[in-house]
Design an enzyme around this catalytic site. Sequence first.
Site, PDB file in Angstrom:
ATOM      1  N   GLU A 108      38.512  34.457  62.531  1.00 20.84           N
ATOM      2  CA  GLU A 108      37.610  34.880  61.403  1.00 20.84           C
ATOM      3  C   GLU A 108      36.205  34.656  62.366  1.00 20.84           C
ATOM      4  O   GLU A 108      35.148  35.477  62.043  1.00 20.84           O
ATOM      5  CB  GLU A 108      37.577  33.834  60.388  1.00 20.84           C
ATOM      6  CG  GLU A 108      38.740  33.744  59.557  1.00 20.84           C
ATOM      7  CD  GLU A 108      39.024  32.723  58.494  1.00 20.84           C
ATOM      8  OE1 GLU A 108      38.093  31.488  58.492  1.00 20.84           O
ATOM      9  OE2 GLU A 108      39.692  32.687  57.674  1.00 20.84           O
ATOM     10  N   LYS A 126      32.518  25.652  45.504  1.00 17.82           N
ATOM     11  CA  LYS A 126      32.643  25.595  47.101  1.00 17.82           C
ATOM     12  C   LYS A 126      31.184  25.299  47.577  1.00 17.82           C
ATOM     13  O   LYS A 126      31.048  24.982  48.738  1.00 17.82           O
ATOM     14  CB  LYS A 126      33.194  26.873  47.643  1.00 17.82           C
ATOM     15  CG  LYS A 126      34.364  27.218  47.299  1.00 17.82           C
ATOM     16  CD  LYS A 126      35.554  26.553  48.159  1.00 17.82           C
ATOM     17  CE  LYS A 126      36.967  27.118  47.747  1.00 17.82           C
ATOM     18  NZ  LYS A 126      37.556  28.307  48.349  1.00 17.82           N
TER      19      LYS A 126
HETATM   20  C1  ABF Z   1      39.343  31.505  54.879  1.00 16.14           C
HETATM   21  O1  ABF Z   1      40.144  31.390  53.528  1.00 16.14           O
HETATM   22  C2  ABF Z   1      38.928  30.325  55.247  1.00 16.14           C
HETATM   23  O2  ABF Z   1      38.493  30.047  56.270  1.00 16.14           O
HETATM   24  C3  ABF Z   1      39.212  29.211  54.164  1.00 16.14           C
HETATM   25  O3  ABF Z   1      39.933  28.216  54.658  1.00 16.14           O
HETATM   26  C4  ABF Z   1      39.840  29.828  53.143  1.00 16.14           C
HETATM   27  C5  ABF Z   1      38.957  30.006  51.545  1.00 16.14           C
HETATM   28  O4  ABF Z   1      40.103  30.411  50.920  1.00 16.14           O
HETATM   29  P1  ABF Z   1      40.008  30.562  49.415  1.00 16.14           P
HETATM   30  O5  ABF Z   1      39.570  31.717  49.177  1.00 16.14           O
HETATM   31  O6  ABF Z   1      41.698  30.706  49.173  1.00 16.14           O
HETATM   32  O7  ABF Z   1      39.845  29.346  48.917  1.00 16.14           O
HETATM   33  O8  ABF Z   1      38.356  32.307  54.798  1.00 16.14           O
END
Ligand code: ABF
Length: 223
Positions: A108, A126
């Site tokens: 990433e 988040k």
């Molecule tokens: C990735 O997916 C990450 O780096 C992070 O861990 C995660 C977020 O996942 P989700 O969208 O399922 O919450 O991008």
Amino acid sequence: MLSQQELKQQAADAALEFVEQVAGPDVIIGVGTGSTADLFIDGLARFKGRIGGTVASSERSAARLAGHGLKVLDLNDVATMPIYVDGADEIDANLHMIKGGGGALTREKIVASVAERFICIADESKLVQTLGKFPLPLEVIPMARESVSRALTALGGQPRLRDGFITDNGNIILDVSGLAITDARGFEALVNNLPGVVTCGLFALAGADVALLATQNGIRRLD
Ligand code: ABF
């Protein structure tokens, strides 16, 4: 009341509007990993034939993109991308993030580094004031497991090996809990410098450029 899944869908749809703006036959879109990124990938299917292709940050996303008939390119064949779209485990008001809950943090960070803009898609849960409640993932070379663990303990964290998990690059993940990261850029630089750490899950030295956070009242955009 929208479910978390509906909120993620809303964030993914908002990112697709950015694709609409940049789409073109030679344009490559960077694509992340995770459940929100999966929804973005499904929506990206409608751009088949209207974009040059994609670069994926994981084998899992590459397979999903290919399943939709979208071209997946090797990053080594791509010099630039207008946008990289990905989720996060935590994001703060400075657009610093913790990523790597899915274990794809290294790819990433690499794919994001080649894109002009990082667009973070997530539901508003988040968004945090201080990063660190979500355990910070570190991708580590296996022989450095204990030395890196000791260093993180000395920095006030509680590292824990992610059981039975090997990254796409053949390494282990340490999830470090108990951190309250007030200087994300400084902490990222510090941890990046520990021998054996491949990638620190903090994305602060290069954070997101835009965050599209889905709320019950629509998209909240942070720039
Ligand atoms: C990735 O997916 C990450 O780096 C992070 O861990 C995660 C977020 O996942 P989700 O969208 O399922 O919450 O991008």
